[in-house]
Design a protein around this motif. Structure first.
Motif, PDB file in Angstrom:
ATOM      1  N   ASP A 105       0.506  -1.232   0.247  1.00  0.00           N
ATOM      2  CA  ASP A 105      -0.469  -0.187   0.021  1.00  0.00           C
ATOM      3  C   ASP A 105       0.806   1.277  -0.090  1.00  0.00           C
ATOM      4  O   ASP A 105       0.502   2.256  -0.821  1.00  0.00           O
ATOM      5  CB  ASP A 105      -0.658  -0.211   1.176  1.00  0.00           C
ATOM      6  N   MET A 106       1.826   1.670   0.454  1.00  0.00           N
ATOM      7  CA  MET A 106       2.585   2.454   1.118  1.00  0.00           C
ATOM      8  C   MET A 106       3.682   2.562  -0.034  1.00  0.00           C
ATOM      9  O   MET A 106       4.041   3.475  -0.273  1.00  0.00           O
ATOM     10  CB  MET A 106       3.333   2.559   2.419  1.00  0.00           C
ATOM     11  N   ALA A 107       4.473   1.181  -1.070  1.00  0.00           N
ATOM     12  CA  ALA A 107       4.780   1.752  -1.413  1.00  0.00           C
ATOM     13  C   ALA A 107       4.918   1.530  -3.232  1.00  0.00           C
ATOM     14  O   ALA A 107       5.313   2.481  -3.521  1.00  0.00           O
ATOM     15  CB  ALA A 107       5.959  -0.502  -2.076  1.00  0.00           C
ATOM     16  N   PHE A 108       3.251   0.650  -3.336  1.00  0.00           N
ATOM     17  CA  PHE A 108       3.307   1.519  -4.722  1.00  0.00           C
ATOM     18  C   PHE A 108       1.826   2.022  -5.334  1.00  0.00           C
ATOM     19  O   PHE A 108       0.840   2.667  -6.560  1.00  0.00           O
ATOM     20  CB  PHE A 108       2.537  -0.394  -4.957  1.00  0.00           C
ATOM     21  N   LEU A 109       1.029   2.323  -4.040  1.00  0.00           N
ATOM     22  CA  LEU A 109      -0.102   3.329  -4.340  1.00  0.00           C
ATOM     23  C   LEU A 109       0.549   4.637  -4.140  1.00  0.00           C
ATOM     24  O   LEU A 109       1.218   5.350  -3.513  1.00  0.00           O
ATOM     25  CB  LEU A 109      -1.004   2.854  -3.649  1.00  0.00           C
ATOM     26  N   PRO A 110      -0.448   5.651  -5.616  1.00  0.00           N
ATOM     27  CA  PRO A 110       0.124   6.881  -5.235  1.00  0.00           C
ATOM     28  C   PRO A 110      -0.217   7.948  -3.443  1.00  0.00           C
ATOM     29  O   PRO A 110      -1.205   7.530  -2.898  1.00  0.00           O
ATOM     30  CB  PRO A 110      -0.206   7.883  -6.090  1.00  0.00           C
ATOM     31  N   THR A 153      -0.810  10.832  -3.087  1.00  0.00           N
ATOM     32  CA  THR A 153      -2.672  12.458  -2.953  1.00  0.00           C
ATOM     33  C   THR A 153      -3.264  11.922  -4.442  1.00  0.00           C
ATOM     34  O   THR A 153      -3.099  10.724  -4.669  1.00  0.00           O
ATOM     35  CB  THR A 153      -1.394  13.094  -3.652  1.00  0.00           C
ATOM     36  N   PRO A 154      -4.268  12.349  -3.656  1.00  0.00           N
ATOM     37  CA  PRO A 154      -5.060  13.195  -2.819  1.00  0.00           C
ATOM     38  C   PRO A 154      -5.019  12.646  -1.503  1.00  0.00           C
ATOM     39  O   PRO A 154      -4.756  11.648  -0.995  1.00  0.00           O
ATOM     40  CB  PRO A 154      -6.300  14.083  -3.843  1.00  0.00           C
ATOM     41  N   ALA A 155      -4.731  13.324  -0.598  1.00  0.00           N
ATOM     42  CA  ALA A 155      -4.555  12.792   1.108  1.00  0.00           C
ATOM     43  C   ALA A 155      -5.953  12.604   1.068  1.00  0.00           C
ATOM     44  O   ALA A 155      -7.356  12.976   1.059  1.00  0.00           O
ATOM     45  CB  ALA A 155      -3.984  14.205   1.791  1.00  0.00           C
ATOM     46  N   PHE A 156      -6.394  11.932   1.986  1.00  0.00           N
ATOM     47  CA  PHE A 156      -7.779  11.650   2.789  1.00  0.00           C
ATOM     48  C   PHE A 156      -7.685  12.500   3.945  1.00  0.00           C
ATOM     49  O   PHE A 156      -7.004  12.670   4.667  1.00  0.00           O
ATOM     50  CB  PHE A 156      -7.149   9.710   3.403  1.00  0.00           C
ATOM     51  N   PRO A 157      -8.824  12.955   3.935  1.00  0.00           N
ATOM     52  CA  PRO A 157      -9.139  13.911   4.315  1.00  0.00           C
ATOM     53  C   PRO A 157      -8.648  14.312   6.176  1.00  0.00           C
ATOM     54  O   PRO A 157      -9.528  12.835   7.063  1.00  0.00           O
ATOM     55  CB  PRO A 157     -10.496  14.341   4.390  1.00  0.00           C
ATOM     56  N   SER A 166      -3.047   8.761   1.492  1.00  0.00           N
ATOM     57  CA  SER A 166      -4.357   9.171   0.186  1.00  0.00           C
ATOM     58  C   SER A 166      -5.192   8.183  -0.003  1.00  0.00           C
ATOM     59  O   SER A 166      -4.992   7.332   0.862  1.00  0.00           O
ATOM     60  CB  SER A 166      -3.064   8.693  -1.459  1.00  0.00           C
ATOM     61  N   ILE A 167      -6.573   8.994  -0.552  1.00  0.00           N
ATOM     62  CA  ILE A 167      -7.477   8.301  -1.079  1.00  0.00           C
ATOM     63  C   ILE A 167      -7.400   6.892  -1.349  1.00  0.00           C
ATOM     64  O   ILE A 167      -8.074   5.829  -0.496  1.00  0.00           O
ATOM     65  CB  ILE A 167      -8.314   9.129  -1.420  1.00  0.00           C
ATOM     66  N   THR A 168      -6.629   6.889  -2.289  1.00  0.00           N
ATOM     67  CA  THR A 168      -6.054   5.502  -2.516  1.00  0.00           C
ATOM     68  C   THR A 168      -5.951   4.048  -1.428  1.00  0.00           C
ATOM     69  O   THR A 168      -5.982   2.991  -1.209  1.00  0.00           O
ATOM     70  CB  THR A 168      -5.711   5.802  -3.920  1.00  0.00           C
ATOM     71  N   GLN A 169      -4.490   4.854  -1.049  1.00  0.00           N
ATOM     72  CA  GLN A 169      -3.969   3.816   0.032  1.00  0.00           C
ATOM     73  C   GLN A 169      -5.147   3.457   1.533  1.00  0.00           C
ATOM     74  O   GLN A 169      -4.803   2.858   1.652  1.00  0.00           O
ATOM     75  CB  GLN A 169      -2.961   4.993   0.318  1.00  0.00           C
TER      76      GLN A 169
END
Length: 379
Positions: free
Chosen positions: A179-184, A186-190, A195-198
């Protein structure tokens, strides 16, 4: 095991009571008007929501494996699982859409209803409708895959069960690392450090949660094989508290599942093993078992209480410490009643009417049935 469910459900409930935002991202009142107190409570209880869900996922794998019997028809098993969750889900979804959720998620309600919303990366989709139902997407996937998963898990040699339990935990860790290595990022999860994707991948995406279900399955096999060590109740409580403390301070996404996966697995296996030995704990009292029985209803009705009933009765009022505690306890009490009503009026009748086919089952006639047993026979 039943009594433990209400504790997990309460953790989820409290994480939603103190959060200062609605599911639509709007500012929401908390029970406490002191902003520093509200912020501290949110900091403390916020991890409880993800931990409560994780406990349910591990427990689900354990219970379904424990209750599975060779020869049980797959269609009969699927029928019981669907009937267990769908009636409660449909009723609470309809109420949520009618009373409050339709105002901001009308276009996103159907994915939530049909339990595929969690496969979307879009927050309005997986948070639409009755938001707690997002976790049912994962549960339904677990149920569908169980007949396939149980085949290789039953073939694991008893001497290697603990090794495979460790590999399941390693799988949870691998999800976090990927999750931390391969996914963008940004954009940040509020309000979150991912990020939202992470956030979606590590917490919402059903395949990423499969390792918890498998861990529960393997724990069940260890207990069934009588290979579970005798662990005292006090060490388990200490381990759970340490796990929660670790989750409070751990960064995302490791706090979602990984930190408490081992404590939860050990707690579930230890409680089950203790039950088999006839040991009694406070979780086995009538009150806790009753609360555990209504916990699914409690989980499914929480947003009706928090985001519809409370604003309807109290508006946007916030209170001092004593008033905030009373409001919080009142919401818990009302939600217990709502969960009991759902359990009594929907869940139990649905299980009674639809969990089994009403068609008569044709049974082969045995030789004993063909010939009557003579009078006076010892049989």
């Amino acid at each position: 095991m039943t009594g433990a469910r209400i504790i997990a459900a309460l953790l989820v409930f409290m994480s939603h009571v103190v959060i200062p935002f609605t599911p639509a991202g709007q500012k929401a009142p908390t029970p406490f008007k002191d902003p520093d107190l509200a912020q501290n409570l949110n900091w403390f209880f916020n991890p409880g929501g993800s931990l409560g869900v994780s406990f349910f996922f591990i427990l689900s794998g354990f219970v379904i494996t424990w209750s599975a019997r060779p020869g049980d028809r797959v269609t009969a098993y699927w029928r019981r699982r669907v009937v267990k969750i769908m009636p409660n889900h449909v009723v609470t979804w309809a109420l949520a859409m009618l009373l409050f959720a339709g105002a901001y998620s009308l276009n996103y309600g159907l994915p939530n209803l049909f339990l595929f919303s969690s496969f979307s990366t879009s927050p309005p989709v997986w948070a639409g409708g009755n938001m707690p139902a997002w976790s049912l997407s994962s549960e339904m996937m677990f149920y569908l895959l169980f007949p396939l998963l149980i085949i290789p898990i039953r073939k694991i040699a008893e001497s290697r069960l603990w090794l495979w339990a460790g590999l399941a935990v390693a799988g949870i860790a691998a999800v976090c690392l990927a999750d931390m290595a391969f996914l963008p990022d940004t954009p940040a999860f509020p309000g979150q450090a991912v990020s939202i994707t992470q956030f979606w991948f590590a917490y919402i995406f059903p395949p990423a949660r499969l390792f918890e279900f498998v861990l529960g399955m393997i724990v069940a096999r260890i207990v069934i094989a009588n290979r579970w060590p005798r662990i005292g109740f006090t060490p388990i409580v200490v381990l759970l508290l340490a796990g929660y403390a670790g989750a409070v301070y751990a960064p995302m996404p490791y706090r979602f599942v990984l930190i408490t996966s081992i404590p939860f697995a050990l707690a579930i296996g230890t409680l089950a093993s203790a039950n088999l030995r006839g040991a009694r704990t406070v979780l086995g009292t009538k009150v806790m078992v009753w609360l555990g029985n209504v916990s699914f209803g409690f989980y499914m009705t929480q947003f009706l209480v928090i985001y519809w009933l409370r604003p309807l009765v109290l508006g946007n009022s916030e209170y001092g410490i004593a008033g905030g505690i009373l409001v919080t306890l009142g919401m818990i009490g009302v939600n217990v009643i709502a969960g009991w009503l759902l359990y009594t009026l929907v869940e139990r009748p649905a299980m009674r009417w639809w969990s089994r086919s009403r068609k008569p089952v044709a049974r082969p006639v045995t030789p004993q049935q063909q010939a009557p047993v003579p009078s006076g026979s010892p049989e």
